[in-house]
Write an enzyme that holds these catalytic residues in place. Structure first.
Site, short mmCIF file in Angstrom:
data_model
loop_
_atom_site.label_atom_id
_atom_site.label_comp_id
_atom_site.label_asym_id
_atom_site.label_seq_id
_atom_site.Cartn_x
_atom_site.Cartn_y
_atom_site.Cartn_z
N GLU A 14 13.41 -6.72 -6.61
CA GLU A 14 13.30 -5.74 -7.68
C GLU A 14 13.15 -4.30 -7.19
O GLU A 14 12.12 -3.65 -7.40
CB GLU A 14 12.13 -6.08 -8.61
CG GLU A 14 12.30 -7.40 -9.32
CD GLU A 14 11.27 -7.62 -10.42
OE1 GLU A 14 10.21 -6.97 -10.39
OE2 GLU A 14 11.53 -8.43 -11.32
N GLU A 59 14.68 -14.68 -12.18
CA GLU A 59 13.27 -14.90 -12.53
C GLU A 59 13.10 -14.83 -14.03
O GLU A 59 13.58 -13.88 -14.67
CB GLU A 59 12.39 -13.77 -11.97
CG GLU A 59 12.17 -13.79 -10.51
CD GLU A 59 11.20 -12.68 -10.09
OE1 GLU A 59 10.46 -12.14 -10.95
OE2 GLU A 59 11.20 -12.33 -8.91
C1 GAL Z 1 8.63 -9.83 -11.23
C2 GAL Z 1 8.48 -9.87 -9.72
C3 GAL Z 1 7.72 -11.10 -9.29
C4 GAL Z 1 6.47 -11.26 -10.12
C5 GAL Z 1 6.87 -11.34 -11.56
C6 GAL Z 1 5.74 -11.58 -12.50
O1 GAL Z 1 8.92 -8.56 -11.71
O2 GAL Z 1 9.73 -9.86 -9.10
O3 GAL Z 1 7.40 -10.98 -7.92
O4 GAL Z 1 5.64 -10.17 -9.89
O5 GAL Z 1 7.49 -10.14 -11.92
O6 GAL Z 1 6.17 -11.56 -13.83
#
Ligand code: GAL
Ligand code: ZN
Length: 687
Positions: A145, A296
């Protein structure tokens, strides 16, 4: 595409051998067939400077593979070990207020720092060499990110690079002075070294300076990504991606140009399903030749020390996965597999708790796995259809709006609202990058883009000439590339291309301006352009306010098509009705076939293969929905014939309908010519 992936972010470096063995067993039971590892593991791989060792990961990747689980390896660059910054303050990220970020979280280093780049290159090279040839390694993810927590850096490294960047762009300082109009407020510069970074000042900076600094920063991020990708490619041939988002301070179009496939992270709630779906309709078009990945999403709820969201309602995650896969995803992955014991994200939803039992989201994962297995044979033999309606999405437009947000306007919410209207109208849609090829589209929307390049205007004008309908505005075209005001016409070349004349531009908010169009009257809002309709045709009249008698919506015939200029934003519910009628009007005129009567909350993902069209109908709001099938078809899941007419889908359920087509005929209600463009081959396909 050979299979659909169902995965999770996994941090084996945080657990002992026994737990890892248990994890792998539990992953198999839950149907996890891919994990993403390593993005924060730098200090485990290189505990002391120069001591690179990834044997541990080698073993884990091998064991995962032996158990049928493949791996995406990440470069660990968002979390540099403490030895890289302790005692080296000059390497730290500096924010606009001049504060230095410290060790302990992530993204605290300046990614333009030379020494950081060197060390990032070394660890990347090490991983590529050591792990790249292991069985089961299917892809690489760069970093994590980019620019999700921080935006532009104001350190002295960046200052120097900024000066170099400006010199490369303008050649001579006088050219910059001229383009930015620097005699204003005595800003005139004698050398590039004098040009400040847009840090603290008593009042605002020059718009050109601020916009350029943001663009400079986005280019540097893409440069860093390309540097890492090049290192990996020296010894690996797996495809490379980055888990991005439209919420971050990056230019995704530029960032993904040299990467191999698109992926993104999303944590939208069920109530905000448009914010989830916009991703599927955008990322599908960022790398058109490869399916995208949801890298994710939460298996239930997101959370951190600072707070948490509510768990997704039962059934929603399955609907999310069905929508992503059907709209073009190859992978659907969660953050995260096992709840974190330490750190700052312990409260985050996971699949397995820190003590090894199924977490509240576990059953969602089982449901997704069931859906994946059910959909896989169908999705592997069909492809997503290219939409006929396209909306241009631009991260550069986001930058212009950040510099000049008018009344706190945010590009992401403006574009999501605009998108949601098409979604609710059942119009299948693509969000496309600024430089996207327009062939195959019938209707193009270009809202909220302060600066439109000559190249874009030209491409869109040709699209209209060849029969397309191009709707530009609101808020589009009023600024130059350097974020200055046009001096020949309010909207520069756009006016000429669209054959309109703008009389005035001003904020209509608070002026009680009322416009009428398509039988609706609505308050007009936002920074607006008022048209003189001598050459074009007024489609929307201003009935009240400061420009009575003029128009805010104007169309011109251009070749075989049209350019329609929307000068103002119709507001409130009447405005929404007016915009829907406007979209409907031009959708009809453009001959859009990819439209259904799906109720709010139910979507159709249209796909095709040689045998015809397939609709995946998915209910996303948990209320169940219905849709009219234009002709008889086959329910591919229940393996039975289904008659045309109303089809009902239960809450968060999906149905897959294949329309049998004879040659020259299509499954779409209004399709007349029987031609649907294949999105992957770029040729016209008979269905
Ligand atoms: C994302 C990030 C992850 C974790 C996740 C939690 O933005 O890439 O590492 O922090 O959020 O929601
Ligand atoms: Zn910096």
């Amino acid at each position: 595409m050979k299979k659909l992936y169902h995965g999770a972010a996994y941090y084996p470096e945080l657990w002992d051998e026994e737990t890892i063995a248990q994890d792998i067993q539990l992953m198999k039971e839950a149907g996890i067939n891919v994990v993403r590892i390593g993005e924060f593991a730098w200090s485990s791989i290189e505990p002391e400077e120069g001591s690179l060792d990834s044997t541990f990961f080698k073993e884990v990747i091998q064991t995962l593979y032996d158990n049928g689980i493949e791996t995406i390896i990440c470069t660990p660059t968002p979390t540099p070990p403490v030895w890289l910054t302790h005692g080296f303050e000059e390497r730290l990220f500096v924010n606009q207020e001049g504060q230095k970020m410290g060790h302990g979280s992530r993204q605290h280093i300046c990614t333009n720092n030379k020494y950081f780049r060197k060390k990032a290159g070394e660890v990347t090279k090490h991983l590529a060499q050591e792990l790249g040839s292991l069985p089961g390694v299917i892809a690489w993810q760069l970093d994590n990110e980019f620019k999700s927590h921080v935006a532009e850096c104001f350190c002295s490294t960046c200052e120097n690079l900024w000066h170099q960047w400006l010199e490369k762009k303008f050649g001579k300082i006088e050219r910059l002075n001229e383009k930015w109009g620097t005699h204003i407020w005595s800003q005139h510069y004698q050398s590039f070294e004098q040009v400040p970074q847009p840090a603290a000042t008593p009042f605002l900076h020059n718009s050109s300076l601020v916009t350029n600094y943001r663009i400079f920063s986005m280019e540097k991020t893409a440069e860093f990504a390309n540097e890492q990708a090049a290192i990996i490619r020296q010894c690996c041939d797996q495809p490379i991606t980055h888990n991005s988002s439209i919420a971050f301070q990056v230019d995704n179009e530029e960032l993904f140009q040299q990467l191999d496939f698109a992926s993104y992270d999303t944590y939208a709630s069920q109530e905000n399903m448009a914010a989830y779906l916009i991703n599927c309709d955008y990322w599908r078009n960022v790398k058109k030749d490869s399916p995208f990945w949801v890298m994710e999403t939460s298996p239930s709820y997101s959370g951190s020390l600072a707070g948490y969201a509510s768990p997704h309602p039962d059934g929603y995650v399955k609907a999310e996965a069905a929508a992503a896969y059907s709209l073009g995803a190859e992978g659907f992955c969660y953050w995260l597999w096992r709840q974190q014991r330490t750190g700052c994200e312990q409260p985050h939803g996971s699949i397995i708790s820190a003590w090894g039992t199924p977490a509240i989201g576990y059953k969602n994962v089982l449901e997704v796995e069931e859906a994946r297995q059910e959909l896989e044979p169908i999705l592997l033999h069909t492809r997503p259809l290219q939409a006929e309606a396209a909306i241009t999405y631009s991260d550069r437009a986001k930058v212009f709006l950040q510099t000049e947000p008018h009344q706190k306007l945010q590009y992401r919410s403006l574009i999501t609202d605009f998108y949601e209207r098409l979604l609710k109208m059942g119009i299948h849609r693509d969000l496309i990058p600024e430089q996207a090829d327009l062939s195959g589209y019938k209707l193009l929307f270009t809202p909220f883009i302060h600066y439109l390049s000559d190249e874009y205007i030209d491409r869109a004008r040709r699209f209209a000439e060849q029969g397309g309908i191009w709707l530009a505005g609101p808020l589009t075209g009023g600024r130059t590339k350097e974020h200055t005001i046009h001096t020949k016409a309010a909207l520069g070349c756009l006016e000429q291309a669209a054959n309109v004349k703008v009389l005035q531009t001003y904020p209509m908010d608070g002026t009680d301006s009322v416009g009428s169009a398509f039988g609706e009257e609505a308050v007009l809002s936002m920074w607006s352009a008022v048209f003189d309709d001598k050459s074009s045709r007024a489609m929307g009249h201003i009935k009240q306010g400061m420009s009575v008698g003029k128009s805010f919506l104007s169309e011109s015939r251009i070749g075989k098509g049209k350019i329609v200029m929307l000068g103002s934003m119709p507001a409130g519910e009447p405005g929404d009705r007016m915009l829907k009628k406007l979209i409907h009007h031009y959708a009809e005129e453009a001959g859009l076939g990819l439209q259904t009567d799906a109720e709010n909350g139910t979507i159709v993902a249209p796909r095709f293969n040689d045998e015809g069209i397939v609709w995946v109908v998915i209910n996303m709001d948990g209320k169940g929905g219905s849709i009219t099938l234009p002709k008889d078809g086959i329910d591919l899941l229940k393996r039975k014939n289904i008659q045309k007419g109303t089809l009902k889908v239960g809450p968060y359920e999906y149905t897959v309908i294949q329309f049998k087509t004879e040659s020259g005929e299509s499954g779409w209600e209004k399709e007349e010519c029987g031609q649907v463009k294949s999105r992957s081959f770029g040729t016209r396909q008979q269905v």
